[in-house]
Design an enzyme around this catalytic site. Structure first.
Site, PDB file in Angstrom:
ATOM      1  N   TYR A  55     -21.405  27.383 -37.764  1.00 43.15           N
ATOM      2  CA  TYR A  55     -20.068  27.934 -37.986  1.00 43.15           C
ATOM      3  C   TYR A  55     -19.908  29.213 -37.187  1.00 43.15           C
ATOM      4  CZ  TYR A  55     -19.321  24.892 -42.025  1.00 43.15           C
ATOM      5  OH  TYR A  55     -19.141  23.808 -42.857  1.00 43.15           O
ATOM      6  N   TYR A  58     -26.336  20.365 -40.538  1.00 39.56           N
ATOM      7  CA  TYR A  58     -27.075  21.626 -40.480  1.00 39.56           C
ATOM      8  C   TYR A  58     -27.921  21.792 -41.740  1.00 39.56           C
ATOM      9  CZ  TYR A  58     -23.040  23.312 -43.232  1.00 39.56           C
ATOM     10  OH  TYR A  58     -22.052  23.464 -44.169  1.00 39.56           O
ATOM     11  N   HIS A  97     -19.393  17.203 -41.866  1.00 43.31           N
ATOM     12  CA  HIS A  97     -18.200  17.205 -42.723  1.00 43.31           C
ATOM     13  C   HIS A  97     -17.160  18.167 -42.182  1.00 43.31           C
ATOM     14  CE1 HIS A  97     -20.673  20.566 -44.155  1.00 43.31           C
ATOM     15  NE2 HIS A  97     -19.539  21.142 -44.508  1.00 43.31           N
ATOM     16  N   HIS A 140     -13.964  20.574 -43.704  1.00 43.97           N
ATOM     17  CA  HIS A 140     -13.357  21.120 -44.915  1.00 43.97           C
ATOM     18  C   HIS A 140     -11.839  21.018 -44.792  1.00 43.97           C
ATOM     19  CE1 HIS A 140     -17.019  23.196 -46.455  1.00 43.97           C
ATOM     20  NE2 HIS A 140     -17.340  23.221 -45.171  1.00 43.97           N
TER      21      HIS A 140
END
Lengths: 238, 190
Positions: A107, A146, A159, A161
């Site tokens: 991220y 991860y 995934h 969000h």
């Protein structure tokens, strides 16, 4: 069979919503309230409280591959679907927000210490507004898996969000979209916290050749179902 | 006669995780709900979130919704071309390392269409919450607390967990969310 949507309590009992305390997901242990929630009967609830979505949507907000000077690394994908309520009615003109890690599983966030590269051309956040039929569409990069510290050899499945407001405060939803046939879902406590197989299936997108663009990007369909207009519980529980 | 259809299964809630990043560039602006032209008593609502050990939750996303000074809610836009209202009544912030966040807003008025006390609805998201939580902030000096229909649903000994307290400068109100423990905050099911 009644066509009245299930109350949240019934959804919990049926396992289609996760419980607040789910010890296999360790962070719930110190954060889940221990006292029962107090039901606000529908006649008292200010359901017409404001929803969000007043900010204008920028031209590249729903295309996460065009937000920087260069193209991000990774497998380009199209994610599209409809936002519906439990009665199958479209939810038009509602804000859909998306955030995710990059193709390497990192991220762009100060707290993410996973030693995978940051992609200077990928912020990992997008927004879209549903159209009159409840449709939304994003172009992005397939996120990587991860590791995380929850349990031995823990890896999050790939995934996205999603955050949605719907048309009342009771329809607010934050959820995650998973990819078809991901073996990591079987070991993932967030995915597994949803016990009802139909509700689990709802979290998994479907590969869709009609969304796929030749020589460009694979398409995944992900329909999102928000609570219905009448789905507040109707008896007090203290 | 048409057969009633079986309802669809609602999408399951999932945690925001620790790395949420919603709305490009939007989060900076969501801490200020009321610009200079909005009528009402200016307040700073500071919300602190503590976990079961009393430790600050530094990775929460806090959303608030509130009425304006007249107790009325902004209506959602009916068209994408509608101009945003001056006071949309919605705010969103991340908590700091101390587990808190402060909204620049106005004190809401008593509900325009119901008997009860003025309040701010708070929606909490964080790592470790598989479903978001709703609570309500009431103001400790509000004379209508005793007749608020929602507070009356709450056991008397727990009502104080829903009160914000005026801090030193008079314009700041502090509200503490305790996720667990003897003074666990009351959370609601809508």
């Amino acid at each position: 069979m009644s066509n009245r949507p299930m109350s949240d309590r019934h959804a919990l009992e049926a396992g289609s919503q996760p419980p607040l305390l789910y010890p296999p997901y360790k962070s719930t242990v110190k954060r889940a309230p221990t006292q029962p929630l107090i039901v606000i009967p529908e006649r008292f609830a200010s359901l017409a409280t404001p929803v969000y979505g007043y900010l204008p949507i920028g031209e590249a907000d729903n295309d996460l591959t065009r937000q920087h000077a260069g193209e991000p690394q990774g497998e380009r994908i199209i994610v599209a679907g409809r936002v519906l309520d439990e009665d199958g009615r479209a939810v038009p003109h509602t804000l859909v927000e998306l955030w995710q890690c990059n193709a390497a599983g990192r991220y762009r966030h100060a707290k993410d210490k996973h030693p995978a590269p940051i992609d200077p051309n990928f912020s990992g956040a997008g927004r879209s507004i549903t159209d009159a039929e409840g449709r939304y569409r994003f172009v992005t990069i397939k996120p990587g898996a991860y590791p995380w510290g929850n349990h031995d050899n823990a890896w999050r499945p790939a995934h996205l969000h999603f955050s949605l407001f719907g048309h009342s405060i009771a329809t607010r939803l934050v959820t995650q979209m998973y990819f078809p046939n991901d073996p990591l879902c079987a070991w993932d406590p967030m995915f597994q916290s949803v016990r009802d197989p139909r509700a689990q299936q709802r979290l998994v997108s479907q590969f869709d050749l009609s969304l796929t663009e030749p020589n460009w990007a694979l398409g995944y369909r992900f329909d999102i179902v928000l609570r219905g207009r009448d789905s507040t519980p109707f008896e007090a529980r203290v | 006669m048409s057969e009633p259809q079986e309802p669809l299964v609602a999408s399951a809630s999932q945690t925001v995780g620790p790395f949420f990043h919603v709305g490009p560039g939007a989060s900076d602006r969501c801490g200020v709900l009321a610009g200079p032209g909005v009528p009402g008593e200016r307040i700073r609502l500071c919300i602190r979130v503590l976990d079961g050990d009393g430790a600050p939750v530094d990775d929460a996303m806090v959303e608030i919704r509130q009425a304006d000074a007249d107790g009325a809610y902004a209506l959602p836009p009916t068209s994408l071309e509608d101009p945003p209202p001056q006071f949309a009544g919605f705010g969103r912030l991340s908590t700091s390392k101390d587990g808190d966040c402060c909204f620049e807003t106005i004190r809401p008025g008593a509900p325009a269409h119901a008997d009860g006390a003025a309040h701010v609805t708070v929606c909490l998201f964080m790592r470790g919450l598989l479903r978001h939580l709703y609570t309500r902030v009431y103001f400790e000096d509000d004379l209508a607390l005793d007749r608020d229909p929602i507070l009356l649903l709450v056991p008397a000994e727990r009502r104080s967990t829903l009160l914000a307290h005026r801090a030193g400068d008079g314009a700041t109100w502090d509200f503490v969310v305790r996720l667990q423990g003897p003074d666990e905050t009351v959370f609601f099911d809508l």
